[in-house]
Structures are given as structure tokens and as C-alpha cells.
Write a protein that holds these residues in place. Structure first.
Motif, PDB file in Angstrom:
ATOM      1  N   VAL A  20       0.810  -1.171   0.162  1.00  0.00           N
ATOM      2  CA  VAL A  20       0.228  -0.014   0.042  1.00  0.00           C
ATOM      3  C   VAL A  20       0.926   1.015   0.054  1.00  0.00           C
ATOM      4  CG1 VAL A  20      -1.781   1.235   1.352  1.00  0.00           C
ATOM      5  CG2 VAL A  20      -1.798  -1.191   1.303  1.00  0.00           C
ATOM      6  N   LYS A  21       0.877   2.012  -1.069  1.00  0.00           N
ATOM      7  CA  LYS A  21       1.690   3.047  -1.184  1.00  0.00           C
ATOM      8  C   LYS A  21       1.053   4.346  -0.506  1.00  0.00           C
ATOM      9  CE  LYS A  21       4.434   1.148  -4.190  1.00  0.00           C
ATOM     10  NZ  LYS A  21       5.496   0.515  -3.620  1.00  0.00           N
ATOM     11  N   LYS A  22      -0.315   4.540  -0.243  1.00  0.00           N
ATOM     12  CA  LYS A  22      -1.043   5.632   0.179  1.00  0.00           C
ATOM     13  C   LYS A  22      -2.250   5.129   0.739  1.00  0.00           C
ATOM     14  CE  LYS A  22      -2.875  10.114  -0.983  1.00  0.00           C
ATOM     15  NZ  LYS A  22      -2.966  11.171  -2.100  1.00  0.00           N
ATOM     16  N   THR A  23      -2.495   5.551   2.189  1.00  0.00           N
ATOM     17  CA  THR A  23      -3.926   5.013   2.559  1.00  0.00           C
ATOM     18  C   THR A  23      -5.029   5.490   1.487  1.00  0.00           C
ATOM     19  OG1 THR A  23      -2.914   5.177   4.702  1.00  0.00           O
ATOM     20  CG2 THR A  23      -5.518   5.379   4.583  1.00  0.00           C
ATOM     21  N   GLY A  24      -6.169   4.710   1.275  1.00  0.00           N
ATOM     22  CA  GLY A  24      -7.089   5.274   0.526  1.00  0.00           C
ATOM     23  C   GLY A  24      -8.263   4.231   0.528  1.00  0.00           C
ATOM     24  N   LEU A  25      -9.381   4.635  -0.211  1.00  0.00           N
ATOM     25  CA  LEU A  25     -10.652   3.916  -0.319  1.00  0.00           C
ATOM     26  C   LEU A  25     -11.125   4.241  -1.702  1.00  0.00           C
ATOM     27  CD1 LEU A  25     -12.946   2.495   1.435  1.00  0.00           C
ATOM     28  CD2 LEU A  25     -13.939   4.788   1.387  1.00  0.00           C
ATOM     29  N   SER A  26     -11.380   2.925  -2.411  1.00  0.00           N
ATOM     30  CA  SER A  26     -12.008   3.056  -3.539  1.00  0.00           C
ATOM     31  C   SER A  26     -13.452   2.430  -3.849  1.00  0.00           C
ATOM     32  CB  SER A  26     -11.000   1.982  -4.675  1.00  0.00           C
ATOM     33  OG  SER A  26     -11.259   0.683  -4.594  1.00  0.00           O
ATOM     34  N   LEU A  27     -14.162   2.845  -4.395  1.00  0.00           N
ATOM     35  CA  LEU A  27     -15.662   2.201  -4.884  1.00  0.00           C
ATOM     36  C   LEU A  27     -15.861   1.962  -6.173  1.00  0.00           C
ATOM     37  CD1 LEU A  27     -18.744   3.363  -2.955  1.00  0.00           C
ATOM     38  CD2 LEU A  27     -18.479   3.312  -5.483  1.00  0.00           C
ATOM     39  N   ILE A  28     -16.453   0.938  -6.500  1.00  0.00           N
ATOM     40  CA  ILE A  28     -16.965   0.622  -7.625  1.00  0.00           C
ATOM     41  C   ILE A  28     -18.450  -0.096  -7.550  1.00  0.00           C
ATOM     42  CG2 ILE A  28     -15.943  -1.836  -7.559  1.00  0.00           C
ATOM     43  CD1 ILE A  28     -15.444  -1.518 -10.817  1.00  0.00           C
ATOM     44  N   THR A  29     -19.293   0.324  -8.576  1.00  0.00           N
ATOM     45  CA  THR A  29     -20.446  -0.122  -8.738  1.00  0.00           C
ATOM     46  C   THR A  29     -20.714  -0.957  -9.950  1.00  0.00           C
ATOM     47  OG1 THR A  29     -21.390   1.898  -9.844  1.00  0.00           O
ATOM     48  CG2 THR A  29     -21.663   1.882  -7.282  1.00  0.00           C
ATOM     49  N   LEU A  30     -20.896  -2.181 -10.007  1.00  0.00           N
ATOM     50  CA  LEU A  30     -20.963  -3.175 -10.981  1.00  0.00           C
ATOM     51  C   LEU A  30     -22.473  -3.102 -11.693  1.00  0.00           C
ATOM     52  CD1 LEU A  30     -19.389  -6.079  -8.771  1.00  0.00           C
ATOM     53  CD2 LEU A  30     -18.161  -4.175 -10.375  1.00  0.00           C
ATOM     54  N   SER A  31     -22.398  -3.068 -12.965  1.00  0.00           N
ATOM     55  CA  SER A  31     -23.479  -3.207 -13.769  1.00  0.00           C
ATOM     56  C   SER A  31     -23.927  -4.786 -13.851  1.00  0.00           C
ATOM     57  CB  SER A  31     -23.096  -2.554 -15.373  1.00  0.00           C
ATOM     58  OG  SER A  31     -22.352  -3.085 -15.853  1.00  0.00           O
ATOM     59  N   LYS A  32     -22.999  -5.450 -13.672  1.00  0.00           N
ATOM     60  CA  LYS A  32     -23.246  -7.189 -13.717  1.00  0.00           C
ATOM     61  C   LYS A  32     -22.875  -7.443 -12.223  1.00  0.00           C
ATOM     62  CE  LYS A  32     -22.602 -11.331 -15.850  1.00  0.00           C
ATOM     63  NZ  LYS A  32     -21.628 -12.022 -16.863  1.00  0.00           N
ATOM     64  N   PRO A  33     -23.675  -7.719 -11.452  1.00  0.00           N
ATOM     65  CA  PRO A  33     -23.306  -8.028 -10.246  1.00  0.00           C
ATOM     66  C   PRO A  33     -22.589  -9.479  -9.991  1.00  0.00           C
ATOM     67  CG  PRO A  33     -25.522  -7.312  -9.989  1.00  0.00           C
ATOM     68  CD  PRO A  33     -25.240  -7.478 -11.448  1.00  0.00           C
ATOM     69  N   VAL A  34     -21.862  -9.517  -8.964  1.00  0.00           N
ATOM     70  CA  VAL A  34     -21.058 -10.875  -8.988  1.00  0.00           C
ATOM     71  C   VAL A  34     -21.559 -11.594  -7.576  1.00  0.00           C
ATOM     72  CG1 VAL A  34     -19.006 -10.118  -9.961  1.00  0.00           C
ATOM     73  CG2 VAL A  34     -19.215  -9.685  -7.540  1.00  0.00           C
ATOM     74  N   CYS A  35     -21.499 -12.770  -7.623  1.00  0.00           N
ATOM     75  CA  CYS A  35     -21.661 -13.881  -6.498  1.00  0.00           C
ATOM     76  C   CYS A  35     -20.534 -14.133  -5.743  1.00  0.00           C
ATOM     77  CB  CYS A  35     -22.828 -14.756  -6.893  1.00  0.00           C
ATOM     78  SG  CYS A  35     -24.209 -14.235  -7.482  1.00  0.00           S
ATOM     79  N   PHE A  36     -20.568 -14.373  -4.399  1.00  0.00           N
ATOM     80  CA  PHE A  36     -19.701 -14.844  -3.574  1.00  0.00           C
ATOM     81  C   PHE A  36     -20.282 -16.146  -2.900  1.00  0.00           C
ATOM     82  CE2 PHE A  36     -18.355 -10.493  -3.959  1.00  0.00           C
ATOM     83  CZ  PHE A  36     -16.783 -10.372  -3.975  1.00  0.00           C
ATOM     84  N   ASP A  37     -21.121 -16.711  -3.284  1.00  0.00           N
ATOM     85  CA  ASP A  37     -21.799 -17.919  -2.802  1.00  0.00           C
ATOM     86  C   ASP A  37     -22.033 -17.540  -1.161  1.00  0.00           C
ATOM     87  OD1 ASP A  37     -21.931 -19.313  -4.941  1.00  0.00           O
ATOM     88  OD2 ASP A  37     -19.749 -19.813  -4.842  1.00  0.00           O
ATOM     89  N   CYS A  38     -23.119 -16.411  -1.051  1.00  0.00           N
ATOM     90  CA  CYS A  38     -23.208 -16.304   0.562  1.00  0.00           C
ATOM     91  C   CYS A  38     -24.745 -15.779   0.389  1.00  0.00           C
ATOM     92  CB  CYS A  38     -22.276 -15.172   1.056  1.00  0.00           C
ATOM     93  SG  CYS A  38     -22.232 -13.500   0.563  1.00  0.00           S
ATOM     94  N   ASP A  39     -25.197 -15.473   1.748  1.00  0.00           N
ATOM     95  CA  ASP A  39     -26.550 -15.285   1.855  1.00  0.00           C
ATOM     96  C   ASP A  39     -26.702 -13.562   1.447  1.00  0.00           C
ATOM     97  OD1 ASP A  39     -27.077 -17.476   3.106  1.00  0.00           O
ATOM     98  OD2 ASP A  39     -26.935 -16.732   5.032  1.00  0.00           O
TER      99      ASP A  39
END
Length: 113
Positions: free
Chosen positions: A36-55
Motif C-alpha cells: 500500500v503506497k498511500k492510504t485510500g478507499l476505492s468504490l466500484i458499482t457493478l452493472s453486472k453483479p457478482v456472487c460470492f456464494d453467500c446469503d
């Protein structure tokens, strides 16, 4: 860096989809690291959702936190958890027209003491 991305993926592979903390949203992170070069936060909104096999599948919002030290890492995780626990904030993210307005809302958010 790519190494930090690999660390976040490895955490999910080893620990399961613990990052999918509410329906439709994953809070991706790994421990502070030299990748990690610099503390930060990223956000992405997905047009095609992904599944993690969870509730809480499927996921269409992914927040990723990268921190250079433990203190900031824990503070920002707590702050983001509070921000996204408000359903209005989730709807705001989904319906925002610009990245700037989302960044401003997150940056100006003050968790309750």
C-alpha cells in the motif's frame, strides 16, 4: 499495487466471503502492508453483479480499503461500516450521477461517537 489486490483476494480465498457484509455490498480489505503506497478507499458499482456464494449475494457495490497503518485501517473500517449501515447511503451510492458526489459524501461522513 497489484500485490495489495492479490492480498485482498487471498483473504477471501482463505477466510470465505466475510467481506460481503450486507446485501449487495462487499467491503474489501487486507491488513496494512508495504504494497500500500498511500492510504485510500476505492468504490466500484457493478452493472453486472457478482456472487460470492453467500446469503448477501449478489454484490453490486465493492468498497476497497487500503491502509498503511493499523490505526487508520481500524478507524476507516469502522467509519465505513457505519456509513453503509444506513440504507439511505447505499441508495445514494447506487443512484449517484458522479463519482465526485459519492467521494464527497464519504469524505464528509462523521461517525457518531
Amino acid at each position: 499495487t497489484k500485490d495489495y489486490i492479490d492480498l485482498t483476494i487471498k483473504c477471501v480465498e482463505e477466510n470465505g466471503p466475510y467481506i460481503v457484509i450486507i446485501p449487495g455490498l462487499a467491503l474489501s480489505h487486507s491488513r496494512p502492508d508495504v504494497s500500500v503506497k498511500k492510504t485510500g478507499l476505492s468504490l466500484i458499482t457493478l452493472s453486472k453483479p457478482v456472487c460470492f456464494d453467500c446469503d448477501n449475494d449478489p454484490v453490486d457495490i465493492v468498497l476497497t480499503l487500503a491502509a498503511t497503518d493499523d490505526t487508520f485501517h481500524l478507524e476507516k473500517l469502522q467509519s465505513m461500516a457505519e456509513f453503509i449501515s444506513d440504507e439511505d447511503n447505499i441508495e445514494f451510492i447506487k443512484n449517484a450521477k458522479t463519482t465526485e458526489e459519492v467521494a464527497k459524501a464519504i469524505n464528509e461522513f462523521e461517525p457518531e461517537e
